[in-house]
Design a protein around this motif. Structure first.
Motif, PDB file in Angstrom:
ATOM      1  N   ALA A 182      24.118 -20.624  46.566  1.00  0.00           N
ATOM      2  CA  ALA A 182      25.338 -19.987  47.066  1.00  0.00           C
ATOM      3  C   ALA A 182      25.007 -19.155  48.288  1.00  0.00           C
ATOM      4  O   ALA A 182      25.195 -17.944  48.312  1.00  0.00           O
ATOM      5  CB  ALA A 182      25.967 -19.121  45.972  1.00  0.00           C
ATOM      6  N   PRO A 183      24.499 -19.807  49.359  1.00  0.00           N
ATOM      7  CA  PRO A 183      24.096 -19.029  50.527  1.00  0.00           C
ATOM      8  C   PRO A 183      25.284 -18.337  51.182  1.00  0.00           C
ATOM      9  O   PRO A 183      26.406 -18.843  51.147  1.00  0.00           O
ATOM     10  CB  PRO A 183      23.499 -20.088  51.466  1.00  0.00           C
ATOM     11  CG  PRO A 183      24.101 -21.387  51.028  1.00  0.00           C
ATOM     12  CD  PRO A 183      24.306 -21.261  49.550  1.00  0.00           C
ATOM     13  N   ARG A 184      25.026 -17.196  51.737  1.00  0.00           N
ATOM     14  CA  ARG A 184      26.038 -16.514  52.541  1.00  0.00           C
ATOM     15  C   ARG A 184      25.550 -16.332  53.981  1.00  0.00           C
ATOM     16  O   ARG A 184      26.334 -16.350  54.913  1.00  0.00           O
ATOM     17  CB  ARG A 184      26.384 -15.153  51.919  1.00  0.00           C
ATOM     18  CG  ARG A 184      27.609 -14.516  52.568  1.00  0.00           C
ATOM     19  CD  ARG A 184      28.015 -13.211  51.898  1.00  0.00           C
ATOM     20  NE  ARG A 184      29.146 -12.656  52.614  1.00  0.00           N
ATOM     21  CZ  ARG A 184      29.056 -12.000  53.766  1.00  0.00           C
ATOM     22  NH1 ARG A 184      27.883 -11.796  54.335  1.00  0.00           N
ATOM     23  NH2 ARG A 184      30.133 -11.544  54.376  1.00  0.00           N
ATOM     24  N   LEU A 185      24.258 -16.181  54.144  1.00  0.00           N
ATOM     25  CA  LEU A 185      23.710 -16.088  55.495  1.00  0.00           C
ATOM     26  C   LEU A 185      23.604 -17.477  56.111  1.00  0.00           C
ATOM     27  O   LEU A 185      23.363 -18.472  55.414  1.00  0.00           O
ATOM     28  CB  LEU A 185      22.317 -15.450  55.454  1.00  0.00           C
ATOM     29  CG  LEU A 185      22.262 -14.007  54.933  1.00  0.00           C
ATOM     30  CD1 LEU A 185      20.814 -13.510  54.893  1.00  0.00           C
ATOM     31  CD2 LEU A 185      23.103 -13.089  55.808  1.00  0.00           C
ATOM     32  N   ILE A 186      23.749 -17.533  57.439  1.00  0.00           N
ATOM     33  CA  ILE A 186      23.591 -18.790  58.180  1.00  0.00           C
ATOM     34  C   ILE A 186      22.224 -19.403  57.864  1.00  0.00           C
ATOM     35  O   ILE A 186      22.090 -20.602  57.613  1.00  0.00           O
ATOM     36  CB  ILE A 186      23.712 -18.515  59.696  1.00  0.00           C
ATOM     37  CG1 ILE A 186      25.134 -18.035  60.045  1.00  0.00           C
ATOM     38  CG2 ILE A 186      23.325 -19.753  60.511  1.00  0.00           C
ATOM     39  CD1 ILE A 186      26.214 -19.046  59.855  1.00  0.00           C
ATOM     40  N   ALA A 205      22.194 -20.985  54.461  1.00  0.00           N
ATOM     41  CA  ALA A 205      23.012 -22.203  54.442  1.00  0.00           C
ATOM     42  C   ALA A 205      22.265 -23.346  55.116  1.00  0.00           C
ATOM     43  O   ALA A 205      22.220 -24.464  54.598  1.00  0.00           O
ATOM     44  CB  ALA A 205      24.344 -21.960  55.144  1.00  0.00           C
TER      45      ALA A 205
END
Lengths: 312, 312
Positions: B135-139, B142
């Motif tokens: 569940a990445p949130r940072l670029i 991701a």
């Protein structure tokens, strides 16, 4: 509400436009390389061009949109033949388009047409449900899975409100080359409707998941408005689909078209049989809770497919 | 066996080169934009350049390699500041490099340095284990997750033998700007070693996951040779790491450097505290079964970090 539809000239895109046209509150921008037969209107702007072209993306997004239905893609078979083309469209242009619609800060709803190919080219024999891990083998499935990841990230960042929908086989596609390995499913309808013989590249025992193009368009349009809170955190849903025996489908198409089923013969192709011959059970409670649906029954699915072909 | 190492001039890459140099059966090609201080040898070819440059990738791959250790990346903080640069390196050049090493058909082992940022910028409070969803949130997170997907796909296709390793915080980085938000962890070591005061941007109660650069290099080199069958189907492993209280780490660094702990003061930064203040329990049985390891205990971790700084 301004809605941008990419791949709008495709057979799914046209059906989406038809549904959106019924809502007078919408302004629609339709983009595709081919838009033949579509008529612009005060509420429908047609934009011919390729989304790999920055100027086309800029013209499409304009001063911002409230929603994007992103259907444009290099399809499965074509992506496999030309992975570089798949990267240009299915990755690069898609990421650029997402950045473009996010830029104005309106947090648009982004509906992304993903695919059951994210689960692999042969589906897990035990079945697919909402916890099945992604394991793409085709380039197409891998690129779609990668974009699911980025769309969920952009959602978590608050840049967009993202929903990826994993589409099953859609019928009926237009006749002719589509770049989709699953095209034979649609060709069954074309052949029996026109009284032609049909050589099936999969055996009668094959079991497939199907959805009519009308139903998939209804699901895509539903995704435009569905509450954020009804979509799970990973922001991707496997759509419900009818799981149908290939011989049952052939019988129903024959019944509705009046074609003698003797016009169908079988010459199974090993690769297609492996890819499409044995779709396992499918369970999609998350999508159903969020209001997405399949066609209901085989007779309805076939009737819709034949109705749509008659309109082509 | 010919091994290509990208990002070879970085602090992890240099440690990987040091270990690879001990194996006389290896030919190593080291690529990076900066290779200062490294000395070429009959078994080590140095190639200065950016992997975003096709001619550099071509020169690096040459007539094929048996293995790739892909460390080159735009790091987390820098990717967040410049997502386009992250795409060029962390997506585009990485995919091109994978295609390049796969092209000769030798099915090279590809070891990809991924990151715990694939689990989000704040980790799930209940802990991380081998079934935690990405569940990445940072670029940065991701893009790394997207490449994990493509590497596992290339593995399934038989094009490469892929292993993604998700790295925790690594110490000690060199002093100075690194583009990593986690740089403060290393700066603690530099400051206390040099008798300087250190202002901690996280509170004493912070809990972090750490690995020495020596240990991460051992893990990366282990991944070069580990049996395919010991890596799970998703081809990605979260590396073990020591979970350490920040105050315990400070006390151990003070003990080993002889610095009075009074040289450390605390001015927690809200963003860093949220990102690094409360790493939850970590469970990594899949990686441990495959022979990957953490540093063992805090004293060893600190000793290794100080030993490495002395070598810089």
């Amino acid at each position: 509400m301004k809605v941008l539809v990419t791949g709008a000239g495709g057979f799914v895109g046209r059906e989406v436009l038809r549904i959106l046209a019924q809502d007078p509150s919408l302004q629609v921008v339709a983009v595709d390389t081919g838009l033949r037969g579509l008529a612009a209107s005060p509420r429908l702007r047609l934009l011919a061009g390729n989304i790999t072209d920055e100027s086309v993306r800029e013209a499409a997004v304009g001063d911002g949109v409230d929603a994007l239905v992103h259907l444009a893609a290099v399809p499965g078979g074509a992506a496999e033949m030309d992975p570089a083309a798949s990267r240009r469209v299915n990755i690069d242009a898609t990421l650029d388009l997402f950045d473009g619609v996010a830029r104005e800060g309106r947090r648009p709803r982004v509906v992304f047409a993903s695919t059951i190919a994210v689960f692999g080219d042969t589906l897990p024999p035990g079945g697919v449900d909402d916890s099945t891990p992604l394991a793409p083998r085709l380039i197409y499935g891998a690129h779609k899975a990668m974009i699911e990841t980025m769309l969920s990230t952009l959602h978590r960042r608050g840049a967009v409100s993202g929903v990826s929908l994993r589409l099953p086989g859609i019928i009926a596609r237009p006749k002719g080359p589509s770049g989709m390995k699953s095209a034979f499913m649609s060709n069954l309808f074309h052949a029996l409707r026109e009284g032609e013989s049909f050589v099936s590249p999969v055996s009668p025992a094959a079991t497939i998941w199907l959805m009519s193009v009308q139903q998939v368009a209804l699901n895509l349009v539903h995704a435009l408005r569905v509450d954020d809170a009804r979509i799970p955190a990973e922001r991707a849903l496997t759509l419900p689909a009818l799981r149908i025996g290939w011989s049952d489908l052939i019988a129903e198409v024959a019944r509705q078209t009046g074609a003698p089923s003797s016009t169908v013969s079988f010459e199974p192709d090993a690769a297609l049989e492996e890819a499409f011959g044995a779709y396992p059970p499918l369970s999609t409670p998350a999508a159903e809770r969020a209001g997405f649906a399949h066609d209901g029954d085989t007779a309805t699915l076939v009737a819709r497919a034949l109705e749509q072909i008659a309109r082509l």
